[in-house]
Design a protein around this motif. Structure first.
Motif, PDB file in Angstrom:
ATOM      1  N   GLU A  40      65.801  83.458  41.152  1.00  0.00           N
ATOM      2  CA  GLU A  40      65.043  84.669  40.887  1.00  0.00           C
ATOM      3  C   GLU A  40      64.536  84.727  39.448  1.00  0.00           C
ATOM      4  O   GLU A  40      63.473  85.284  39.178  1.00  0.00           O
ATOM      5  N   GLU A  41      65.310  84.176  38.525  1.00  0.00           N
ATOM      6  CA  GLU A  41      64.941  84.207  37.114  1.00  0.00           C
ATOM      7  C   GLU A  41      65.662  83.093  36.378  1.00  0.00           C
ATOM      8  O   GLU A  41      66.870  82.945  36.520  1.00  0.00           O
ATOM      9  N   ARG A  65      60.360  84.335  35.239  1.00  0.00           N
ATOM     10  CA  ARG A  65      60.466  84.866  36.607  1.00  0.00           C
ATOM     11  C   ARG A  65      59.322  84.379  37.499  1.00  0.00           C
ATOM     12  O   ARG A  65      59.253  84.756  38.663  1.00  0.00           O
ATOM     13  N   HIS A  67      57.703  82.214  39.965  1.00  0.00           N
ATOM     14  CA  HIS A  67      58.341  81.351  40.966  1.00  0.00           C
ATOM     15  C   HIS A  67      57.754  79.947  40.981  1.00  0.00           C
ATOM     16  O   HIS A  67      58.444  79.004  41.398  1.00  0.00           O
TER      17      HIS A  67
END
Length: 264
Positions: A40-41, A65, A67
């Motif tokens: 996710e991060e 963040r 993707h």
């Protein structure tokens, strides 16, 4: 930077790794990162570092963040680590980061082990039942640190626990086998003996353990930063778990009780 080492902490959630990493900031020459490969991060990678990588690879990533950047990092873990080492080596001797199950595939971990120079590994273990209860409390509260959960009692499912145990047991064994295959220097820390202790003692135990894998951190302990406060201070399982008697009986019936209180 021939002596610059990347130190990988292999563990599972709720084993005290955040407390460990916050405390390790006291070692001045150790660049402390967190979950570089979180899906996710990419924790502790700055927007500036993402921008430099994007420029180098002729693409456009927004931040940690993004993707597309997270997916690229997973496919190129060694490239990311070598970039970070190159960037921080002027001020630090080593870099440390951590990896949890399902953040990278075994093929991606194998690529990292094969292609990352001067990689060292620390395995961290905690009594499985304690990690599991801590996980269930954090899921229920959605609080992962700086929140006292001592008064919270959770219901546990024995079948879910056994599946969770088996999955994490397999994770440790697969990574250990890969580390052995690539002859990577490795050591182990225990939550009970090495992490859930006074911070000065924790630092000393880390210094001693990492000496066995070729690191000398002893010359740079600074003592400025605090770790995290333990969330669950309750010791008795029947005060942590609403259905403890039933849960315990089911584990004994399935011959799983010793594994719950053993080690991965």
């Amino acid at each position: 930077m021939p002596n610059f080492c990347k130190v990988l902490v292999i563990s599972i959630p709720r084993t005290g790794t955040n407390h460990l990493f916050y405390t390790l900031r006291n070692i001045e020459k150790l660049n402390v990162r967190f979950e570089l490969f979180n899906k996710e991060e990419a924790y502790s990678i700055s927007k500036e570092e993402v921008g430099l990588l994007a420029e180098r690879h002729k693409t456009c990533w927004q931040n940690n963040r993004d993707h597309q950047f997270i997916n690229w990092s997973a496919e190129n873990p060694a490239t990311l680590l070598e970039f970070l080492a190159e960037k921080v080596a002027i001020n630090f001797d080593h870099l440390i980061f951590k990896l949890f199950p399902n953040q990278l595939s075994m093929n991606q971990i194998e690529a990292m082990f094969r292609n990352t120079s001067n990689l060292r590994i620390i395995f961290i273990h905690r009594r499985p039942i304690d990690s599991f209860i801590s996980m269930m409390k954090s899921i229920q509260t959605r609080k992962y640190h700086n929140h006292d959960t001592s008064d919270l009692r959770v219901d546990l499912c024995s079948r879910y626990f056994m599946e969770w145990w088996s999955s994490n047991y397999n994770w440790y064994r697969m990574v250990e086998n890969l580390a052995d295959r690539f002859s990577l220097p490795q050591t182990t820390l225990s939550y009970e003996a090495d992490i859930n202790v006074a911070e000065e003692e924790l630092l000393q135990k880390v210094i001693e353990a990492t000496r066995t894998i070729g690191l000398d951190l002893s010359r740079s302990a600074a003592g400025r930063y605090e770790g995290l406060e333990k969330q669950d201070k309750e010791a008795r399982y029947d005060r942590k778990v609403q259905n403890w008697s039933t849960f315990e009986a089911e584990l004994r019936t399935e011959h799983f009780y010793d594994r719950a209180f053993g080690s991965f």
